[in-house]
Motif scaffolding. Structure first.
Motif, PDB file in Angstrom:
ATOM      1  N   ASP A 241      -5.980  50.051  52.472  1.00 37.11           N
ATOM      2  CA  ASP A 241      -5.812  51.063  53.515  1.00 37.11           C
ATOM      3  C   ASP A 241      -5.930  50.395  54.885  1.00 37.11           C
ATOM      4  N   ALA A 242      -5.087  50.805  55.834  1.00 33.34           N
ATOM      5  CA  ALA A 242      -5.132  50.219  57.176  1.00 33.34           C
ATOM      6  C   ALA A 242      -6.510  50.376  57.808  1.00 33.34           C
ATOM      7  N   ARG A 243      -7.225  51.451  57.446  1.00 34.81           N
ATOM      8  CA  ARG A 243      -8.566  51.657  58.001  1.00 34.81           C
ATOM      9  C   ARG A 243      -9.544  50.591  57.530  1.00 34.81           C
ATOM     10  N   ALA A 244      -9.271  49.972  56.382  1.00 33.54           N
ATOM     11  CA  ALA A 244     -10.166  48.965  55.821  1.00 33.54           C
ATOM     12  C   ALA A 244      -9.700  47.542  56.096  1.00 33.54           C
ATOM     13  N   LEU A 245      -8.699  47.385  56.926  1.00 34.43           N
ATOM     14  CA  LEU A 245      -8.158  46.073  57.265  1.00 34.43           C
ATOM     15  C   LEU A 245      -8.508  45.722  58.715  1.00 34.43           C
ATOM     16  N   PRO A 246      -8.349  44.457  59.118  1.00 36.86           N
ATOM     17  CA  PRO A 246      -8.743  44.051  60.472  1.00 36.86           C
ATOM     18  C   PRO A 246      -8.200  44.987  61.549  1.00 36.86           C
ATOM     19  N   GLY A 247      -9.109  45.416  62.440  1.00 38.28           N
ATOM     20  CA  GLY A 247      -8.766  46.347  63.494  1.00 38.28           C
ATOM     21  C   GLY A 247      -8.922  47.797  63.101  1.00 38.28           C
ATOM     22  N   GLY A 248      -9.205  48.060  61.828  1.00 37.64           N
ATOM     23  CA  GLY A 248      -9.328  49.427  61.346  1.00 37.64           C
ATOM     24  C   GLY A 248     -10.691  50.026  61.625  1.00 37.64           C
ATOM     25  N   SER A 249     -10.776  51.334  61.476  1.00 33.49           N
ATOM     26  CA  SER A 249     -12.024  52.048  61.766  1.00 33.49           C
ATOM     27  C   SER A 249     -13.111  51.777  60.743  1.00 33.49           C
TER      28      SER A 249
ATOM     29  N   TRP B  84     -15.900  46.341  54.508  1.00 32.43           N
ATOM     30  CA  TRP B  84     -15.235  47.627  54.703  1.00 32.43           C
ATOM     31  C   TRP B  84     -16.073  48.693  54.015  1.00 32.43           C
ATOM     32  N   TRP B  85     -15.802  49.958  54.333  1.00 22.87           N
ATOM     33  CA  TRP B  85     -16.618  51.027  53.769  1.00 22.87           C
ATOM     34  C   TRP B  85     -15.836  52.332  53.720  1.00 22.87           C
ATOM     35  N   PRO B  86     -16.096  53.142  52.697  1.00 24.10           N
ATOM     36  CA  PRO B  86     -15.546  54.500  52.680  1.00 24.10           C
ATOM     37  C   PRO B  86     -16.334  55.382  53.642  1.00 24.10           C
ATOM     38  N   SER B  87     -15.675  56.350  54.233  1.00 22.67           N
ATOM     39  CA  SER B  87     -16.363  57.244  55.175  1.00 22.67           C
ATOM     40  C   SER B  87     -17.409  58.094  54.477  1.00 22.67           C
ATOM     41  N   THR B  88     -17.074  58.565  53.276  1.00 20.04           N
ATOM     42  CA  THR B  88     -18.040  59.357  52.500  1.00 20.04           C
ATOM     43  C   THR B  88     -17.979  58.932  51.045  1.00 20.04           C
ATOM     44  N   LEU B  89     -19.105  59.064  50.364  1.00 14.87           N
ATOM     45  CA  LEU B  89     -19.198  58.806  48.934  1.00 14.87           C
ATOM     46  C   LEU B  89     -19.386  60.120  48.188  1.00 14.87           C
TER      47      LEU B  89
END
Length: 715
Positions: free
Chosen positions: A240-248, A355-360
């Motif tokens: 996911d783009a969120r888990a790649l460099p520059g992602g949230s 990287w991390w998920p926003s919620t588990l």
């Protein structure tokens, strides 16, 4: 009660005596009949026993078939499953329950709420393997699985009856308060509109796996897992783009790489990481064969036949080594984590990152029901993805279609428990697995029966997990070979990818275990007190008890019993896969198409073997020459004695263990064992007892799915 039973392995009948322990199949005494609180509860009557012996009473207000009835309570008489813990952090009790430092739950009521686990890195003075395995080669496995053990929840938020849809079940789950139970009364539920979506903090419970039968002809999306029952957090993933460099959901990991470290430095953090957040730590795979501890999936090196999968890809390089940790404190760029770093090879040159998920999806469980996914058209019976501290217990899982992929999948999951279940598997094609770990850390897979499954425990990228006291028979891999498509034996514990490290396999009974080079190499895993037969009914090739292919280095094989009496005659081979009747295949390479992975002599020189009894030599080996004491990095001193602990992860017998059964059941120091031909060193484990004595499973593992009830096997 003593019953003579036998199993057929490689055409040899092996007899053993089953001694009590599994109890009667009379469900009224086990707590699942109409007087046990399940069927009676749906009718509005009082329950005297409760589901699976977990509860001692309670009444639920009933409703007509197909209705949802709220209310109802159960009162608990015991604590959580999952004893042991060896000094982890204490958890606070809920409604009267409390968790001691050893990890057991006591008290007369309420679900225990898990507290923070204590630091679970190598602790030489207190680890159960202290004095046997060097701390650089092992982890503290006492904290695997749900932190504090599986809670016993006592309050029903809703009771549903056969005739409801999956949508109605999902509505009840979403409306249920945390710490409470959605109850499915006895009967068959034909679910064609959707799969079931779990919610954090909620338990879905049936009246018993032989009474509450869920038959699916549909699945739910489940973060692209197409599952019948879904435990899924937010949908971030490694690509996911969120888990790649520059992602949230990305950070550079710039310091704190030492093995055992509990503090790391993170920079360029996308969104803030709060205390309590679980994060994935990874780094780029090595691109060439290393001289010591390295992680590689490259097909040009070559260190794998097909290349790896699982984990993120950044700058074209796969990241197979992934450890999931919890952030326990934040001070500027310094993050304190638990557990400590397991592996010794984290380094700046491999561009470590997080990287991390926003919620588990957390603290949810499925208990005491059957899940048949044969007609579902999906990939899994149960999926846990971006999940933590979830569980499946007392569940019958059936999947007889010729379809991918799993009965249970643990993906991007940590501290989940799969315990005391029965799994009946697929029609024998590749990518049909029992319980698959696929980017996972610190999970617990224990006391499961796996019949007619291609690969009972498929271990892909995983760190620090425990696979213990499981029983597998008739692994049905069909490779299409014309004269005998079922000729090739697959082990019950199959390490099948790069990034499989620091896991424990203990007390299992099944065909075999080991690691291949199909998707990369595996490192520093431990086999302790298992009986690996090196055979499976009808299999003629690759009948090997322990297989460690090229670059599977630094493994620990301690206190096991290996081989099938009258069949396993060769002690060790070091080249040429697929041989028959062998105790050890150590360091063999493999060829597929144009790729050849050569033999690796360092698998043997880095391997620690101690106290293993085998039928080929008919003795236990405590040989200093089998101890890699002079290899430099990750050397293991010769143990000072031949004494072995009962367990490497339990400080006492687990809850599923019958009081009458010897503990430990397997090992060179066990005497009077009931399996013939093994010098008295093996008693059947409880899962094997259940299969043979209670479920009356066929001796060769063939046939159709069996009836299963956890309380009948483990009262």
């Amino acid at each position: 009660m003593m019953t003579q039973r036998s199993i057929v392995v490689a055409g040899v009948v092996v007899a053993f005596v089953v001694t009590g322990g599994c109890g009667s199949s009379n469900e009224s005494s086990g707590g699942n009949s109409a007087t046990g609180g399940s069927t009676a509860a749906s009718a509005g009557g009082p329950g005297a026993g409760g589901v699976s012996g977990k509860t001692s009473g309670g009444a639920a207000t009933g409703g007509s078939s197909g209705s949802v009835t709220t209310g109802g309570t159960e009162s608990a008489s015991g604590g959580a499953s999952g004893k042991g813990g060896g000094g982890g952090g204490a958890a606070t009790g809920g409604s009267g329950g409390a968790v001691s430092a050893g990890g057991t739950v006591s008290g007369s009521g309420g679900a225990a709420t898990a507290g923070e686990a204590g630091a679970s890195g190598a602790a030489p003075g207190g680890s159960l393997w202290h004095g046997i395995i060097d701390p650089s080669r092992a982890a503290d496995w006492t904290h695997a699985g749900v932190v504090g053990g599986i809670p016993t929840r006592t309050t029903l938020c809703a009771t549903l009856n056969p005739g409801v849809t999956a949508a109605a079940i999902n509505d009840a789950i979403q409306a249920c308060p945390a710490g409470q139970v959605v109850m499915l009364s006895a009967g068959t539920y034909n679910l064609s509109d959707d799969g079931i979506v779990m919610k954090s903090g909620v338990t879905l419970r049936g009246a018993g796996a032989d009474q509450t039968l869920l038959v699916f002809s549909a699945t739910t999306y489940c973060n692209n897992q197409d599952a019948c029952i879904c435990f899924a957090g937010s949908n971030e993933w490694g690509g996911d783009a969120r888990a790649l460099p520059g992602g949230s959901n990305y950070a550079d990991w710039t310091g704190g790489y030492a093995q055992g470290s509990t503090q790391i430095t993170l920079e360029n953090v996308g969104s803030a990481i709060a205390v309590g957040q679980s994060i994935h730590l990874d780094q780029a795979n090595d691109q060439s064969v290393g001289a010591d501890f390295f992680v590689c999936d490259n097909t040009t090196a070559p260190c794998s036949l097909e290349g790896g999968n699982g984990g993120r890809t950044i700058d074209g390089l796969l990241r197979s080594q992934v450890q999931i940790v919890k952030v326990t404190a934040v001070n500027g760029d310094t993050y304190t984590i638990d557990p400590p770093l397991y592996s010794p090879n984290w380094r700046a040159g491999q561009k470590p990152a997080a990287w991390w998920p926003s919620t588990l999806l957390e603290n949810a469980g499925v208990e005491e029901l059957s899940v048949d996914a044969t007609a579902s058209g999906g990939m899994t019976n149960v999926s846990m993805v971006n999940a933590a501290n979830d569980w499946v217990e007392g569940v019958r899982l059936v999947r007889t279609c010729e379809c991918q992929r799993d009965l249970v999948q643990l993906e991007d999951s940590s501290h989940c428990t799969i315990e005391s279940n029965y799994l009946f598997g697929t029609q024998g094609k590749s990518v049909n697995y029992g319980i698959e770990s696929y980017v996972a850390s610190d999970d617990l897979v224990a006391n499961n029966i796996l019949q007619h499954v291609v690969a009972p425990m498929m271990v892909q990228p995983a760190l620090g997990s425990v696979f213990a006291y499981n029983y597998a028979i008739n692994d049905t891999y069909d490779d299409g070979f014309a004269s005998n498509p079922l000729h090739w034996m697959i082990g019950m514990a199959d390490q099948h990818n790069a990034g499989v490290e620091y896991n424990l396999y203990e007390g299992n009974i099944g065909p075999g275990a080991g690691g291949d080079v199909i998707h990369g190499n595996q490192l520093a895993n431990t086999l302790f007190r298992n009986w690996f037969l090196g055979s499976d009914p009808g299999r003629t090739d690759a009948t090997i008890a322990v297989t460690l292919s090229s670059y599977n280095r630094y493994h620990n094989v301690v206190g096991n019993v290996l081989g099938t009496p009258g069949y396993t005659t060769t002690y060790e081979v070091n080249s040429g896969i697929g041989q028959s009747g062998v105790v050890y295949d150590i360091g063999s390479g493999d060829t597929e198409g144009s790729v050849t992975v050569p033999d690796d002599p360092l698998v043997s020189t880095t391997l620690f073997r101690w106290g293993n009894f085998d039928v080929a030599t008919n003795k236990a080996h405590f040989d200093a020459s089998d101890v890699p004491s002079d290899i430099g990095s990750l050397a293991n001193p010769v143990p000072a004695s031949q004494s072995l602990p009962a367990s490497f992860y339990l400080t006492e017998q687990p809850d599923f263990w019958p009081a009458s059964k010897p503990w430990p059941p397997i090992g060179p120091d066990v005497a009077g064992g009931t399996v013939s031909g093994l010098a008295g060193h093996v008693f059947a484990n409880p899962a094997m007892d259940c299969y043979t004595n209670v479920m009356k499973g066929p001796a060769d593992g063939t046939g159709t799915p069996l009836t299963f009830n956890r309380a009948a096997c483990y009262p």
